[in-house]
Design an enzyme around this catalytic site. Structure first.
Site, PDB file in Angstrom:
ATOM      1  N   TYR A 150       0.847  -1.118   0.120  1.00  0.00           N
ATOM      2  CA  TYR A 150      -0.050   0.143  -0.111  1.00  0.00           C
ATOM      3  C   TYR A 150       0.828   1.288  -0.022  1.00  0.00           C
ATOM      4  O   TYR A 150       0.591   2.236  -0.743  1.00  0.00           O
ATOM      5  CB  TYR A 150      -0.982  -0.045   1.155  1.00  0.00           C
ATOM      6  CG  TYR A 150      -2.089   1.283   1.108  1.00  0.00           C
ATOM      7  CD1 TYR A 150      -3.112   1.201   0.411  1.00  0.00           C
ATOM      8  CD2 TYR A 150      -1.519   2.232   2.113  1.00  0.00           C
ATOM      9  CE1 TYR A 150      -3.617   2.433   0.560  1.00  0.00           C
ATOM     10  CE2 TYR A 150      -2.389   3.475   2.362  1.00  0.00           C
ATOM     11  CZ  TYR A 150      -3.482   3.377   1.419  1.00  0.00           C
ATOM     12  OH  TYR A 150      -4.281   4.488   1.545  1.00  0.00           O
ATOM     13  N   LYS A 154       1.158   4.266  -3.087  1.00  0.00           N
ATOM     14  CA  LYS A 154       0.819   5.711  -2.912  1.00  0.00           C
ATOM     15  C   LYS A 154       2.191   6.261  -3.003  1.00  0.00           C
ATOM     16  O   LYS A 154       1.961   7.684  -3.395  1.00  0.00           O
ATOM     17  CB  LYS A 154       0.219   5.840  -1.472  1.00  0.00           C
ATOM     18  CG  LYS A 154      -1.016   5.424  -1.137  1.00  0.00           C
ATOM     19  CD  LYS A 154      -2.178   5.779  -2.091  1.00  0.00           C
ATOM     20  CE  LYS A 154      -3.506   5.027  -1.744  1.00  0.00           C
ATOM     21  NZ  LYS A 154      -4.501   5.865  -2.666  1.00  0.00           N
TER      22      LYS A 154
HETATM   23  N1  LIG Z   1      -9.294   6.542   5.169  1.00  0.00           N
HETATM   24  C1  LIG Z   1      -8.117   6.847   5.512  1.00  0.00           C
HETATM   25  O1  LIG Z   1      -7.738   6.891   6.551  1.00  0.00           O
HETATM   26  C2  LIG Z   1      -7.209   7.067   4.157  1.00  0.00           C
HETATM   27  C3  LIG Z   1      -5.948   7.607   4.348  1.00  0.00           C
HETATM   28  C4  LIG Z   1      -5.213   8.054   3.498  1.00  0.00           C
HETATM   29  C5  LIG Z   1      -5.471   7.538   2.143  1.00  0.00           C
HETATM   30  N2  LIG Z   1      -6.837   7.183   1.879  1.00  0.00           N
HETATM   31  C6  LIG Z   1      -7.097   7.025   0.396  1.00  0.00           C
HETATM   32  O2  LIG Z   1      -8.448   7.565   0.444  1.00  0.00           O
HETATM   33  C7  LIG Z   1      -9.034   6.966  -0.828  1.00  0.00           C
HETATM   34  C8  LIG Z   1     -10.426   6.626  -0.221  1.00  0.00           C
HETATM   35  O3  LIG Z   1     -10.595   5.729   0.646  1.00  0.00           O
HETATM   36  P1  LIG Z   1     -11.706   5.723   1.796  1.00  0.00           P
HETATM   37  O4  LIG Z   1     -10.991   5.737   3.212  1.00  0.00           O
HETATM   38  O5  LIG Z   1     -12.712   6.851   1.416  1.00  0.00           O
HETATM   39  O6  LIG Z   1     -12.111   4.403   1.800  1.00  0.00           O
HETATM   40  P2  LIG Z   1     -13.543   3.507   1.192  1.00  0.00           P
HETATM   41  O7  LIG Z   1     -14.931   4.159   1.689  1.00  0.00           O
HETATM   42  O8  LIG Z   1     -13.428   2.040   1.061  1.00  0.00           O
HETATM   43  O9  LIG Z   1     -13.088   4.169  -0.660  1.00  0.00           O
HETATM   44  C9  LIG Z   1     -12.553   3.595  -1.304  1.00  0.00           C
HETATM   45  C10 LIG Z   1     -13.519   3.482  -2.852  1.00  0.00           C
HETATM   46  O10 LIG Z   1     -12.652   3.098  -3.851  1.00  0.00           O
HETATM   47  C11 LIG Z   1     -13.703   2.176  -4.641  1.00  0.00           C
HETATM   48  N3  LIG Z   1     -12.702   1.298  -5.099  1.00  0.00           N
HETATM   49  C12 LIG Z   1     -11.840   0.460  -4.523  1.00  0.00           C
HETATM   50  N4  LIG Z   1     -11.393  -0.330  -5.492  1.00  0.00           N
HETATM   51  C13 LIG Z   1     -11.811  -0.003  -6.720  1.00  0.00           C
HETATM   52  C14 LIG Z   1     -11.862  -0.540  -7.983  1.00  0.00           C
HETATM   53  N5  LIG Z   1     -11.100  -1.406  -8.327  1.00  0.00           N
HETATM   54  N6  LIG Z   1     -12.418   0.374  -8.771  1.00  0.00           N
HETATM   55  C15 LIG Z   1     -13.387   1.044  -8.783  1.00  0.00           C
HETATM   56  N7  LIG Z   1     -13.497   1.524  -7.435  1.00  0.00           N
HETATM   57  C16 LIG Z   1     -12.808   0.996  -6.660  1.00  0.00           C
HETATM   58  C17 LIG Z   1     -14.439   1.518  -3.494  1.00  0.00           C
HETATM   59  O11 LIG Z   1     -15.986   1.189  -4.035  1.00  0.00           O
HETATM   60  P3  LIG Z   1     -16.139  -0.160  -4.306  1.00  0.00           P
HETATM   61  O12 LIG Z   1     -15.908  -1.317  -3.523  1.00  0.00           O
HETATM   62  O13 LIG Z   1     -17.695  -0.374  -4.720  1.00  0.00           O
HETATM   63  O14 LIG Z   1     -15.478  -0.481  -5.913  1.00  0.00           O
HETATM   64  C18 LIG Z   1     -14.706   2.950  -2.499  1.00  0.00           C
HETATM   65  O15 LIG Z   1     -15.869   3.528  -2.954  1.00  0.00           O
HETATM   66  C19 LIG Z   1      -8.269   5.648  -0.931  1.00  0.00           C
HETATM   67  O16 LIG Z   1      -7.452   5.982  -2.128  1.00  0.00           O
HETATM   68  C20 LIG Z   1      -7.531   5.294   0.168  1.00  0.00           C
HETATM   69  O17 LIG Z   1      -6.307   4.631  -0.098  1.00  0.00           O
HETATM   70  C21 LIG Z   1      -7.740   6.849   3.008  1.00  0.00           C
END
Ligand SMILES: NC(=O)c1ccc[n+]([C@@H]2O[C@H](COP(=O)([O-])OP(=O)(O)OC[C@H]3O[C@@H](n4cnc5c(N)ncnc54)[C@H](OP(=O)(O)O)[C@@H]3O)[C@@H](O)[C@H]2O)c1
Length: 244
Positions: A150, A154
């Site tokens: 991961y 990133k």
């Molecule tokens: N939350 C944190 O603490 C955090 C911190 C740093 C970075 N981030 C980054 O922020 C972004 C959003 O994460 P989040 O925390 O909001 O989690 P989340 O709610 O799980 O969002 C991830 C989204 O990506 C979609 N997704 C995953 N794989 C996919 C694929 N192959 N094709 C299309 N859509 C896909 C998922 O939808 P489906 O499963 O329906 O496809 C989901 O809507 C990610 O890039 C994550 O790495 C999050």
């Protein structure tokens, strides 16, 4: 505020978490938003909450034919595209010594290959004034146990903005990385549990996790002309987590 009046945006991963909060903010600021993801039920629920200026297209960022359908839908309804928030991402912990090829492929397919094709396939619809936002992570800068694939993915996303700022010279299209720290999305809350959330809050100089709306607010800034002289940058929205 109506900084995004008349603009069309695509948000991958827009049905949940950070993407959904950004979709709400973009629409509140005047944009028309296409959200994209694999779960139809999550897309349907998000669109019914987001209202008439939201559309959903189901598909995976790892599937080029799915992405072609996404941009065909954008072209058919809106003609052009102003903003792409390449936000879909995923990752899980696997200790060094236990890492498998499948784990690496799965992570890089979504976070790196998916981000590259999401943007490359959007470009024919974009022009001067366009804004590309990539979701990075504080994990791309810091070391975190068990996060080899991961964090490396990133870190790669961070470089994409530098490389593409070169590739996009002369087009008037900007590209920046938004790197959240620990953010209280449903996924993060479930993955970390009560204890893990407390640990991340304690590690963060602001002593709490972000609300997804705080990430969406910065995404709206990067999408808007208020960030018109920014490209190739990484904007950390991490409560200071990766900055000390
Ligand atoms: N939350 C944190 O603490 C955090 C911190 C740093 C970075 N981030 C980054 O922020 C972004 C959003 O994460 P989040 O925390 O909001 O989690 P989340 O709610 O799980 O969002 C991830 C989204 O990506 C979609 N997704 C995953 N794989 C996919 C694929 N192959 N094709 C299309 N859509 C896909 C998922 O939808 P489906 O499963 O329906 O496809 C989901 O809507 C990610 O890039 C994550 O790495 C999050």
């Amino acid at each position: 505020m109506a900084r995004l009046n008349g603009k069309t945006a695509v948000i991958t991963g827009g049905a949940s978490g950070i993407g959904r909060a950004a979709a709400k903010r973009f629409i509140d600021e005047g944009a028309f938003v296409f959200i994209y993801g694999r779960r139809q039920d999550a897309l349907d629920a998000a669109v019914s909450e987001l209202g008439p200026n939201a559309r959903a297209v189901r598909g995976s960022v790892s599937d080029e034919a799915d992405l072609d359908r996404l941009y065909a839908a954008v072209k058919a309804e809106r003609g052009t595209l102003d903003i792409i928030f390449a936000n879909a991402g995923a990752g899980s912990q696997l200790a060094l010594g236990k890492i498998t090829a499948e784990h690496i492929d799965e992570t890089f397919d979504t976070n790196v290959k998916g981000t590259i094709f999401t943007v490359q396939k959007a470009l024919p619809l974009m022009g001067k004034g366009g804004s590309i936002i990539l979701t990075g992570s504080s994990a791309g800068t810091t070391g975190a146990p068990g996060m080899t694939a991961y964090s490396a993915s990133k870190a790669a996303v961070r470089n994409l903005a530098r490389t593409w700022a070169e590739d996009l010279k002369g087009t008037g299209i900007r590209v920046n990385v938004l790197s959240p720290g620990a953010t209280a999305t449903e996924l993060a809350k479930e993955a970390l549990g009560e204890e893990g959330q407390k640990v991340f809050a304690a590690m963060t100089p602001l002593q709490r996790m972000a609300d997804p709306s705080e990430i969406g607010a910065v995404a709206a800034f990067l999408a808007s002309d208020d960030s018109g002289f920014m490209t190739a940058s990484e904007v950390a929205v991490d409560g200071g987590l990766a900055q000390l």
